[in-house]
Write a protein that holds these residues in place. Sequence first.
Motif, PDB file in Angstrom:
ATOM      1  N   GLN A 274       6.310  28.046  67.124  1.00 36.63           N
ATOM      2  CA  GLN A 274       5.922  26.978  66.203  1.00 36.63           C
ATOM      3  C   GLN A 274       4.418  26.916  66.000  1.00 36.63           C
ATOM      4  OE1 GLN A 274       8.008  23.179  66.487  1.00 36.63           O
ATOM      5  NE2 GLN A 274       9.289  24.027  68.103  1.00 36.63           N
ATOM      6  N   ALA A 275       3.660  27.199  67.052  1.00 36.96           N
ATOM      7  CA  ALA A 275       2.202  27.135  66.938  1.00 36.96           C
ATOM      8  C   ALA A 275       1.687  28.132  65.909  1.00 36.96           C
ATOM      9  CB  ALA A 275       1.562  27.380  68.301  1.00 36.96           C
ATOM     10  N   SER A 276       2.250  29.364  65.923  1.00 35.22           N
ATOM     11  CA  SER A 276       1.805  30.375  64.968  1.00 35.22           C
ATOM     12  C   SER A 276       2.194  30.010  63.539  1.00 35.22           C
ATOM     13  CB  SER A 276       2.397  31.741  65.337  1.00 35.22           C
ATOM     14  OG  SER A 276       3.811  31.713  65.250  1.00 35.22           O
ATOM     15  N   ILE A 277       3.317  29.313  63.359  1.00 37.65           N
ATOM     16  CA  ILE A 277       3.772  28.939  62.018  1.00 37.65           C
ATOM     17  C   ILE A 277       2.964  27.766  61.478  1.00 37.65           C
ATOM     18  CG2 ILE A 277       5.730  27.977  60.736  1.00 37.65           C
ATOM     19  CD1 ILE A 277       7.544  29.677  62.461  1.00 37.65           C
ATOM     20  N   ARG A 278       2.585  26.823  62.343  1.00 37.34           N
ATOM     21  CA  ARG A 278       1.830  25.654  61.889  1.00 37.34           C
ATOM     22  C   ARG A 278       0.419  26.008  61.429  1.00 37.34           C
ATOM     23  NH1 ARG A 278       4.267  22.859  66.348  1.00 37.34           N
ATOM     24  NH2 ARG A 278       2.436  23.353  67.605  1.00 37.34           N
ATOM     25  N   VAL A 279      -0.072  27.187  61.812  1.00 37.78           N
ATOM     26  CA  VAL A 279      -1.424  27.588  61.440  1.00 37.78           C
ATOM     27  C   VAL A 279      -1.563  27.726  59.933  1.00 37.78           C
ATOM     28  CG1 VAL A 279      -3.096  29.479  61.580  1.00 37.78           C
ATOM     29  CG2 VAL A 279      -1.926  28.705  63.637  1.00 37.78           C
ATOM     30  N   ASN A 280      -0.507  28.174  59.267  1.00 36.82           N
ATOM     31  CA  ASN A 280      -0.573  28.455  57.837  1.00 36.82           C
ATOM     32  C   ASN A 280       0.305  27.473  57.073  1.00 36.82           C
ATOM     33  OD1 ASN A 280       0.123  29.856  55.221  1.00 36.82           O
ATOM     34  ND2 ASN A 280      -1.329  31.340  56.068  1.00 36.82           N
TER      35      ASN A 280
ATOM     36  N   LEU B 233       5.716  37.036  60.586  1.00 37.64           N
ATOM     37  CA  LEU B 233       6.735  37.530  61.509  1.00 37.64           C
ATOM     38  C   LEU B 233       6.113  38.113  62.774  1.00 37.64           C
ATOM     39  CD1 LEU B 233       9.182  39.207  58.963  1.00 37.64           C
ATOM     40  CD2 LEU B 233       9.674  37.228  60.411  1.00 37.64           C
ATOM     41  N   ALA B 234       5.019  38.855  62.617  1.00 38.48           N
ATOM     42  CA  ALA B 234       4.363  39.442  63.793  1.00 38.48           C
ATOM     43  C   ALA B 234       3.830  38.350  64.713  1.00 38.48           C
ATOM     44  CB  ALA B 234       3.232  40.373  63.361  1.00 38.48           C
ATOM     45  N   ASP B 235       3.167  37.345  64.155  1.00 36.64           N
ATOM     46  CA  ASP B 235       2.626  36.253  64.973  1.00 36.64           C
ATOM     47  C   ASP B 235       3.741  35.471  65.657  1.00 36.64           C
ATOM     48  OD1 ASP B 235       0.116  36.987  64.191  1.00 36.64           O
ATOM     49  OD2 ASP B 235      -0.123  35.410  62.683  1.00 36.64           O
ATOM     50  N   PHE B 236       4.851  35.276  64.931  1.00 37.27           N
ATOM     51  CA  PHE B 236       5.972  34.559  65.541  1.00 37.27           C
ATOM     52  C   PHE B 236       6.525  35.310  66.741  1.00 37.27           C
ATOM     53  CE2 PHE B 236      10.558  34.377  66.093  1.00 37.27           C
ATOM     54  CZ  PHE B 236      10.742  33.033  66.393  1.00 37.27           C
ATOM     55  N   TRP B 237       6.780  36.608  66.584  1.00 37.54           N
ATOM     56  CA  TRP B 237       7.400  37.375  67.662  1.00 37.54           C
ATOM     57  C   TRP B 237       6.463  37.569  68.845  1.00 37.54           C
ATOM     58  CZ3 TRP B 237      12.249  37.402  68.117  1.00 37.54           C
ATOM     59  CH2 TRP B 237      13.090  37.447  67.016  1.00 37.54           C
ATOM     60  N   VAL B 238       5.163  37.642  68.585  1.00 38.65           N
ATOM     61  CA  VAL B 238       4.198  37.724  69.683  1.00 38.65           C
ATOM     62  C   VAL B 238       4.232  36.435  70.498  1.00 38.65           C
ATOM     63  CG1 VAL B 238       1.732  37.719  70.209  1.00 38.65           C
ATOM     64  CG2 VAL B 238       2.661  39.427  68.655  1.00 38.65           C
ATOM     65  N   GLU B 239       4.253  35.298  69.791  1.00 35.98           N
ATOM     66  CA  GLU B 239       4.306  34.021  70.507  1.00 35.98           C
ATOM     67  C   GLU B 239       5.647  33.845  71.221  1.00 35.98           C
ATOM     68  OE1 GLU B 239       3.479  29.255  69.810  1.00 35.98           O
ATOM     69  OE2 GLU B 239       3.485  30.620  68.101  1.00 35.98           O
TER      70      GLU B 239
END
Length: 484
Positions: free
Chosen positions: A273-279, A421-427
């Motif tokens: 969720q943190a990576s998605i809230r950035v954008n 997708l990359a940021d989500f899977w990394v997190e």
Amino acid sequence: MQAQLFTQVWNCKGRLLSSEGDPHNNFKDVCLSFALFKLLRLRYAGYTLPQEAHKKTWDLIHHGLLSKEDGYKRAFRVVENELTFLFDFFYTKYSIIFQPGRMYLKLLEFIFVTIGIWSTTSMLKNYKNDNKNQLGTRVEVVVTSMMILSFIMVELMQLFFVGFSEWAKVILICKYVQKKSWQENVWIERIIGAICRVKLMKPWEQKLHQYSFLESYSYKPCKLLNNKSMAVYIDQTRDGQRQSAPIKLPEEVKQAVFHALKSNYSTKLENGQASIRVNNESKKLLWACRLETQTQVIIVWHIATSFCECQLPLERSDSPSTRRSFLVATSLSKYLAYLVSFAPSLLPDHAYITEYLFDQAIIEAKDSFQKCKRMKDRVKKMKENNSGPSACGETVINQGARLGNQLANDVKDKDMIWRILADFWVEMVLYVAPSDNMKAHVEHLTRGGEFVTHLWALLSHAGIERVAAHAQRARRRSGGEEQQ
């Protein structure tokens, strides 16, 4: 005492441990790995470290190992050696052999081996001189000699592996630091350096296991091996459990994961969720992170990633950043799906829940893709399924189709899609790594180890925890975050 000794290792002025003799800190890092292994062993025994200890370890990782641009390589090497010590502790006798005083017994054993070699050589040289019952004596001597030689070969191989083990390297380096005469002897430095540079087999092959749900859901295991009779002897393969070929762990994946770990602002991890809230463009996707279980979240995002992989494949005109994001997203997506299918004990949900949800997803996929024999037919059906959740139903297949269509249609920039997708899977891979089930990670070391186990060890030292699902829901209610 040990903390003081390792401080001496780091401050040693000898040529072997200097910037000239050890430019990449390989020798010092072996000792660091051993110290971190001891912290893991304390955790396995049920001891907990104070928060101040975690803070110091995290400072060492953050400002030491990860301080440079390519620091992720060093951090990964340190953790890999640490897990080697952990593997040896549970599955070899090295931890006993290298106890104080035990090496003398090993030396005595070596003397007996030497005597055995001498005796065998004498028998082989003189057995022809015996004139009585020449044929019988010859057979007996040859058989006895072969047995002794076999024993000697095994013993010498064991001595070789012991002498070049990580445990021997730590002892030699510590002795080198403690003895000034060793630091002034060039030959001793060369011998220790040669031993420390030898790399024996590791419990992990640096492979990333892969599993594609949309390609393997229709797999039926062989009935000859999967039945009640064989269940006593081998683990049973369930429907849909067909593993894809593992891949070499990409450098891009390691770099992305360690960069996210380094830039993490908190010691609490979230499930993407943190990576998605950035954008702002991706906030509409938050609903897919708020499903009932983390297993459902992984399956839904994995299906959506596979959908995008078919709809938005790589092209020659794509930028290097898009290619990097594509590789990170698809590799980690298939790896997390592999954990759901083959290693549920390493995930946040209980293993029984994960297995049940996986089996349900297989049933739903078979029902949804009845006439879709090819991958492009399944993707086409998912593409047509572009309505809201009330019309789609609540199956993970429909949720994955909905999320995939949102990504492909609502986010206009292809580079942005793969970056999301990359940021989500990394997190997500960092989120699932912290675990109290240390036994499961230790057991997987015997099967070659897992990438998530390396992250688990690193996060354990840093004291980083995941945010509990109920805590996330409470925060959403109190904060009034946007719901989709």
